[in-house]
Write a protein that holds these residues in place. Structure first.
Motif, PDB file in Angstrom:
ATOM      1  N   GLN A 291      14.836  12.594  -4.906  1.00 45.92           N
ATOM      2  CA  GLN A 291      14.735  11.752  -6.089  1.00 45.92           C
ATOM      3  C   GLN A 291      15.531  10.473  -5.926  1.00 45.92           C
ATOM      4  O   GLN A 291      16.655  10.481  -5.421  1.00 45.92           O
ATOM      5  N   PHE A 292      14.900   9.384  -6.345  1.00 40.23           N
ATOM      6  CA  PHE A 292      15.593   8.102  -6.431  1.00 40.23           C
ATOM      7  C   PHE A 292      15.288   7.557  -7.824  1.00 40.23           C
ATOM      8  O   PHE A 292      14.223   6.978  -8.053  1.00 40.23           O
TER       9      PHE A 292
ATOM     10  N   GLU B 239       8.821   0.531  -1.785  1.00 39.01           N
ATOM     11  CA  GLU B 239       8.036  -0.587  -1.245  1.00 39.01           C
ATOM     12  C   GLU B 239       6.795  -0.837  -2.096  1.00 39.01           C
ATOM     13  O   GLU B 239       6.463  -1.990  -2.409  1.00 39.01           O
ATOM     14  N   ASP B 240       6.109   0.239  -2.485  1.00 40.68           N
ATOM     15  CA  ASP B 240       4.906   0.094  -3.323  1.00 40.68           C
ATOM     16  C   ASP B 240       5.242  -0.592  -4.640  1.00 40.68           C
ATOM     17  O   ASP B 240       4.491  -1.461  -5.106  1.00 40.68           O
ATOM     18  N   TYR B 241       6.353  -0.218  -5.231  1.00 38.22           N
ATOM     19  CA  TYR B 241       6.745  -0.792  -6.512  1.00 38.22           C
ATOM     20  C   TYR B 241       7.156  -2.253  -6.362  1.00 38.22           C
ATOM     21  O   TYR B 241       6.770  -3.109  -7.173  1.00 38.22           O
ATOM     22  N   GLU B 242       7.916  -2.540  -5.319  1.00 38.04           N
ATOM     23  CA  GLU B 242       8.394  -3.913  -5.098  1.00 38.04           C
ATOM     24  C   GLU B 242       7.258  -4.873  -4.762  1.00 38.04           C
ATOM     25  O   GLU B 242       7.310  -6.056  -5.112  1.00 38.04           O
ATOM     26  N   TYR B 243       6.213  -4.345  -4.089  1.00 40.34           N
ATOM     27  CA  TYR B 243       5.116  -5.219  -3.645  1.00 40.34           C
ATOM     28  C   TYR B 243       3.820  -4.982  -4.424  1.00 40.34           C
ATOM     29  O   TYR B 243       2.754  -5.440  -4.018  1.00 40.34           O
ATOM     30  N   TYR B 244       3.920  -4.239  -5.533  1.00 40.28           N
ATOM     31  CA  TYR B 244       2.788  -4.047  -6.454  1.00 40.28           C
ATOM     32  C   TYR B 244       1.541  -3.502  -5.752  1.00 40.28           C
ATOM     33  O   TYR B 244       0.462  -4.088  -5.816  1.00 40.28           O
ATOM     34  N   LYS B 245       1.700  -2.337  -5.114  1.00 39.28           N
ATOM     35  CA  LYS B 245       0.557  -1.751  -4.415  1.00 39.28           C
ATOM     36  C   LYS B 245       0.547  -0.225  -4.579  1.00 39.28           C
ATOM     37  O   LYS B 245       1.491   0.364  -5.106  1.00 39.28           O
ATOM     38  N   ASN B 246      -0.542   0.383  -4.130  1.00 44.96           N
ATOM     39  CA  ASN B 246      -0.689   1.845  -4.119  1.00 44.96           C
ATOM     40  C   ASN B 246      -0.386   2.509  -5.463  1.00 44.96           C
ATOM     41  O   ASN B 246       0.283   3.526  -5.546  1.00 44.96           O
TER      42      ASN B 246
ATOM     43  N   ILE C  45       9.932   8.387  -0.558  1.00 42.08           N
ATOM     44  CA  ILE C  45      10.707   7.581  -1.505  1.00 42.08           C
ATOM     45  C   ILE C  45      10.761   6.131  -1.037  1.00 42.08           C
ATOM     46  O   ILE C  45      10.573   5.192  -1.828  1.00 42.08           O
ATOM     47  N   ASP C  46      11.011   5.927   0.253  1.00 39.41           N
ATOM     48  CA  ASP C  46      11.048   4.568   0.799  1.00 39.41           C
ATOM     49  C   ASP C  46       9.705   3.868   0.577  1.00 39.41           C
ATOM     50  O   ASP C  46       9.661   2.685   0.220  1.00 39.41           O
ATOM     51  N   GLN C  47       8.615   4.598   0.783  1.00 37.35           N
ATOM     52  CA  GLN C  47       7.277   4.050   0.569  1.00 37.35           C
ATOM     53  C   GLN C  47       7.055   3.710  -0.901  1.00 37.35           C
ATOM     54  O   GLN C  47       6.474   2.679  -1.243  1.00 37.35           O
ATOM     55  N   THR C  48       7.555   4.587  -1.787  1.00 40.26           N
ATOM     56  CA  THR C  48       7.416   4.344  -3.232  1.00 40.26           C
ATOM     57  C   THR C  48       8.146   3.073  -3.639  1.00 40.26           C
ATOM     58  O   THR C  48       7.619   2.257  -4.414  1.00 40.26           O
TER      59      THR C  48
END
Length: 298
Positions: A256-257, A273-280, A268-271
Motif C-alpha cells: 500500500q502507498f 506513474e499512471d496517476y502522474e501521467y494520466y494514463k491506464n 505501486i510504482d506503475q500506479t
C-alpha cells in the motif's frame, strides 16, 4: 429477549482497539481503528474510519486504485463527485459502495451545515479484480433491508441477518450489519467460519463474545477469533449500537502507498506513474476538478 439463530462455536474477542481521533483530508477528524500501527491490515479489510467533518473541511479531490470503499452515513450528508461525471449526495442511513478498481479520482465533501458523521470501510480486492472498471452501488436508507425482533433491530448493509438479505453485490465476499439492541437483549449472529470478522461500537455499551467479559463502549473495535458466530448482551439500561463486519480473506500480498493498494511494489510504482501521467485508468484526471474544490481555497 433473544434471537433464534443458535451458534455452536461462539467467537471470542481476541483484541480490543480504541479508535483515537486523528486528522485526515483537509480539516477533517477521523477515528481510525483498522489501518493504523496497532492493526495495519485485517484481511480483507484495509481501513475503518469513523469520520466527523464540518464545512469547509472535507475530503477534496483524491485518487484510489485496487480496492473498494464503503461509506455509511450516520448523521448529516456528504456529496460525492468523480472524474467520470458521477455525482450524488448520501444522507443519514444511506450508503455508497464504490469499487475503485483500476482508478478513480473523487471528492467527498459536506453537503449541509453542521457536523457530518459516518463510517468509511476500505475492502481489498483480489489481484484479478484490482484493475476492473470503477463501479458504484448506492442504497438509500429507506431501501436498506431492516428487521426488528425481540429487542434487536438490524440494518443489513451487506450479507444476511435475521432472515433478510442485502441487495448489495460484494466482489470480495463481505457482511456488514448495523445492530441496535435494547436493554436486556441478547444477540446470536452467524458468521461464516472461514471469514475474518470484527465489531465496532457506535453507541452505548455491550458485552461481546463471552457473557463474563467486561463491557465495551463506543469507539472501540473488537477483533473476533475463530468460530461460527457472535454473541452479544446488552446488560445496560440504554440502547447499544454497533456494526458487525466479516469478510472472506484474500490471502495475497498487500503493498500500500496511501490511496493505492496493489500486490507488489512494481505495481505501486506503475500506479504512481499512471496517476502522474494520466494514463491506464486516470486519463480523465488531467482536466477534471470537482465543483466542491473549485469553491474552496485549499
Amino acid at each position: 429477549m433473544s434471537m433464534s439463530n443458535d451458534i455452536e462455536a461462539p467467537r471470542p474477542v481476541v483484541k480490543k482497539i480504541q479508535a483515537r481521533p486523528q486528522h485526515e483530508g483537509v480539516g477533517a477528524i477521523v477515528r481510525r481503528s483498522i489501518g493504523r500501527l496497532e492493526l495495519k491490515y485485517f484481511d480483507p479489510f484495509l481501513a475503518l474510519d469513523e469520520f466527523s467533518v464540518s464545512a469547509p473541511a472535507g475530503f477534496p479531490d483524491h485518487p484510489h486504485r485496487g480496492f473498494e470503499t464503503v461509506t455509511y452515513m450516520l448523521q448529516g450528508a456528504m456529496t460525492h463527485e468523480d472524474f467520470a461525471g458521477h455525482k450524488g449526495t448520501i444522507k443519514a442511513g444511506d450508503l455508497q459502495w464504490m469499487t475503485a478498481g483500476k482508478g478513480i479520482v473523487h471528492s467527498e465533501m459536506p453537503a449541509i451545515q453542521g457536523t457530518q458523521k459516518g463510517l468509511q470501510l476500505w475492502i481489498n480486492l483480489s489481484s484479478e479484480h484490482k484493475m476492473i472498471q470503477p463501479k458504484y452501488q448506492e442504497l438509500l436508507g429507506k431501501d436498506v433491508a431492516t428487521v426488528a425482533k425481540d429487542g434487536i433491530e438490524v440494518r443489513v448493509i451487506a450479507g444476511e441477518s435475521m432472515g433478510i438479505q442485502s441487495p448489495i453485490y460484494t466482489r470480495t465476499p463481505t457482511m456488514y450489519l448495523d445492530f441496535t439492541l435494547k436493554p436486556n437483549a441478547h444477540l446470536q449472529q452467524a458468521i461464516p467460519p472461514t471469514w475474518n470478522s470484527f465489531v465496532y461500537v457506535l453507541e452505548g455499551e455491550g458485552i461481546f463474545g463471552d457473557s463474563k467479559s467486561s463491557p465495551t463502549t463506543a469507539h472501540h473495535l473488537l477483533l473476533l477469533g475463530s468460530g461460527d458466530g457472535l454473541q452479544v448482551w446488552n446488560a445496560s439500561s440504554s440502547s447499544l449500537r454497533f456494526i458487525v463486519v466479516g469478510g472472506k480473506p484474500i490471502g495475497e500480498p498487500v503493498v500500500q502507498f496511501g490511496p493505492f493498494v496493489m500486490n507488489t511494489q512494481e505495481e505501486i510504482d506503475q500506479t504512481i506513474e499512471d496517476y502522474e501521467y494520466y494514463k491506464n485508468g486516470f486519463e480523465e484526471a488531467k482536466h477534471w476538478r470537482s465543483e466542491a474544490l473549485s469553491g474552496h481555497d485549499f
